[in-house]
Write a protein that holds these residues in place. Structure first.
Motif, PDB file in Angstrom:
ATOM      1  N   ASN A 104     -10.928  56.241   2.848  1.00 26.58           N
ATOM      2  CA  ASN A 104     -11.354  56.021   1.750  1.00 26.58           C
ATOM      3  C   ASN A 104     -12.825  56.651   1.544  1.00 26.58           C
ATOM      4  OD1 ASN A 104     -11.872  55.754  -1.204  1.00 26.58           O
ATOM      5  ND2 ASN A 104     -12.192  53.520  -0.811  1.00 26.58           N
ATOM      6  N   ALA A 156     -17.341  55.095  -2.804  1.00 28.03           N
ATOM      7  CA  ALA A 156     -16.957  54.317  -1.607  1.00 28.03           C
ATOM      8  C   ALA A 156     -18.246  54.082  -0.973  1.00 28.03           C
ATOM      9  CB  ALA A 156     -15.898  54.970  -0.670  1.00 28.03           C
ATOM     10  N   TYR A 168     -18.632  47.278   3.460  1.00 25.78           N
ATOM     11  CA  TYR A 168     -18.501  48.528   3.839  1.00 25.78           C
ATOM     12  C   TYR A 168     -16.887  48.891   3.637  1.00 25.78           C
ATOM     13  CZ  TYR A 168     -23.172  48.793   5.511  1.00 25.78           C
ATOM     14  OH  TYR A 168     -24.477  48.553   5.577  1.00 25.78           O
ATOM     15  N   ASP A 169     -16.463  49.806   2.797  1.00 26.81           N
ATOM     16  CA  ASP A 169     -15.371  50.336   2.773  1.00 26.81           C
ATOM     17  C   ASP A 169     -14.697  51.209   4.101  1.00 26.81           C
ATOM     18  OD1 ASP A 169     -14.578  49.628  -0.020  1.00 26.81           O
ATOM     19  OD2 ASP A 169     -16.199  51.082  -0.693  1.00 26.81           O
ATOM     20  N   ARG A 203     -14.624  45.863   4.885  1.00 29.94           N
ATOM     21  CA  ARG A 203     -14.021  45.013   4.047  1.00 29.94           C
ATOM     22  C   ARG A 203     -12.391  44.654   4.240  1.00 29.94           C
ATOM     23  NH1 ARG A 203     -17.227  48.205  -0.596  1.00 29.94           N
ATOM     24  NH2 ARG A 203     -18.761  46.792  -0.683  1.00 29.94           N
ATOM     25  N   GLY A 245     -10.319  48.044   4.631  1.00 30.37           N
ATOM     26  CA  GLY A 245     -11.175  49.309   4.961  1.00 30.37           C
ATOM     27  C   GLY A 245     -11.038  49.683   6.291  1.00 30.37           C
ATOM     28  N   LYS A 260      -8.169  44.735   8.403  1.00 36.39           N
ATOM     29  CA  LYS A 260      -9.136  45.771   8.820  1.00 36.39           C
ATOM     30  C   LYS A 260      -8.838  46.774   9.647  1.00 36.39           C
ATOM     31  CE  LYS A 260     -12.734  42.184   7.269  1.00 36.39           C
ATOM     32  NZ  LYS A 260     -13.885  41.657   7.776  1.00 36.39           N
TER      33      LYS A 260
END
Length: 332
Positions: free
Chosen positions: A150, A155, A217-218, A237, A240, A271
């Motif tokens: 993403n 983002a 962070y994404d 995250r 993510g 994650k």
């Protein structure tokens, strides 16, 4: 071949694995294109970390493909742009005079190189050979690092090791996509990385990832391969992704152990740790050429070095002195 094509050319050859000193300048026959191949008069060659790994045969795992006792391809330089000066049998859709670029097995540190026509992309008018040569491997790897995660507008993306060839392209492409980029890079690269669009740039030698907030962070793109995987997982995250591009490792198997660890830590986790094995994609090179032609991305070229001093270009890259891309161009 045409009478205007010389019989011999300058090239930098390597017979045994080693450092930049293992390359020697020589006069060698100009190669002749075989079936499906074209002969390219080189306008620019872009050097990459892959050239260093093959030059040194490090990690030893790469020797399974590049040659156990020494490199099978004797001439370094994978990313080449130039003009077709001869075509072999069964080449369709290419003519003498066409300008092309591609990622090759090697051969770029020379005046001429042969390549399969199907592996090349046409360089559009308005894009010169030097810019085109930066794109296939470094630009292609950066694109592949970002394409399955993403990086949509808004983002939050952390790029670790943002100052090299792949790193500068990753910054450029992520900001083009609308992401908010935080970059860690060497002090010499800070100004360049900021100019490419990163909203926050920190000196990676003075900024520990341990000082960064958890779940912030994404996407994380790791180009260094030295930050512990658990630390990277802490920073991203839920939902993510951590993309491992240059994955470190030991001198024998290289990134294999880290890649296995990434996969194991992603099992049953929210994650995702993704080891990346980038591939050659001429169609992707065309996409990048179009983005350059339209002014949407701008490769950063650190310096140009004449072919007669190509060993110095390899040394600069090997010593970590290059921000973005370094080119070898014809001349002395």
């Amino acid at each position: 071949m045409s009478n205007s094509i010389p019989k011999t050319m300058t090239a930098w050859r390597q017979n045994a694995y080693g450092g930049p000193e293992s390359l020697t300048r020589a006069e060698v026959p100009v190669p002749q294109p075989g079936e499906g191949e074209v002969l390219i008069k080189i306008g620019a060659t872009s050097l990459n970390g892959a050239d260093i790994r093959i030059m040194r045969g490090d990690p030893k795992l790469v020797r399974l493909g590049s040659g156990m006792r020494g490199p099978k391809e004797k001439i370094r330089g994978k990313d080449v742009a130039g003009t077709i000066v001869a075509v072999g049998p069964r080449v369709f859709g290419r003519s003498v005079g066409d300008r092309v670029v591609g990622e090759l097995p090697g051969g770029g540190l020379a005046e001429f190189v042969v390549a399969y026509s199907s592996k090349l992309s046409t360089i559009p008018s308005g894009v010169d050979d030097k810019i085109a040569a930066t794109l296939p491997l470094a630009g292609g790897t950066a694109w592949q690092a970002l394409e399955s995660v993403n990086t949509d507008r808004g983002a939050s993306v952390l790029i670790i090791g943002a100052g090299g060839g792949v790193g500068t392209f990753t910054v450029n492409l992520a900001t083009w996509a609308g992401a908010h980029v935080h970059a860690l890079c060497s002090p010499r690269a800070i100004e360049t990385v900021a100019a490419l669009g990163a909203e926050r740039v920190d000196d990676r030698t003075a900024t520990s990832t341990e000082s960064l907030a958890s779940d912030d962070y994404d996407v994380i793109v790791d180009l260094g391969g030295v930050v512990p995987l658990r630390e990277l997982r802490r920073l991203v995250r839920d939902g993510g992704d951590v993309v491992e591009v240059a994955m470190g490792g030991n001198s024998v198997v290289g990134p294999l152990g880290r890649a296995i660890g990434s996969q194991a830590m992603s099992t049953w986790s929210k994650k995702h740790l993704r080891p990346l094995l980038a591939t050659k994609r001429p169609g992707l090179t065309k996409t990048l050429l179009d983005l350059v032609a339209s002014g949407e991305i701008t490769p950063h070229i650190d310096r140009e070095v004449p072919l007669d001093s190509a060993d110095q270009a390899i040394k600069a890259l090997d010593d970590g002195e290059v921000v973005g891309k370094i080119l070898v161009v014809p001349g002395s």
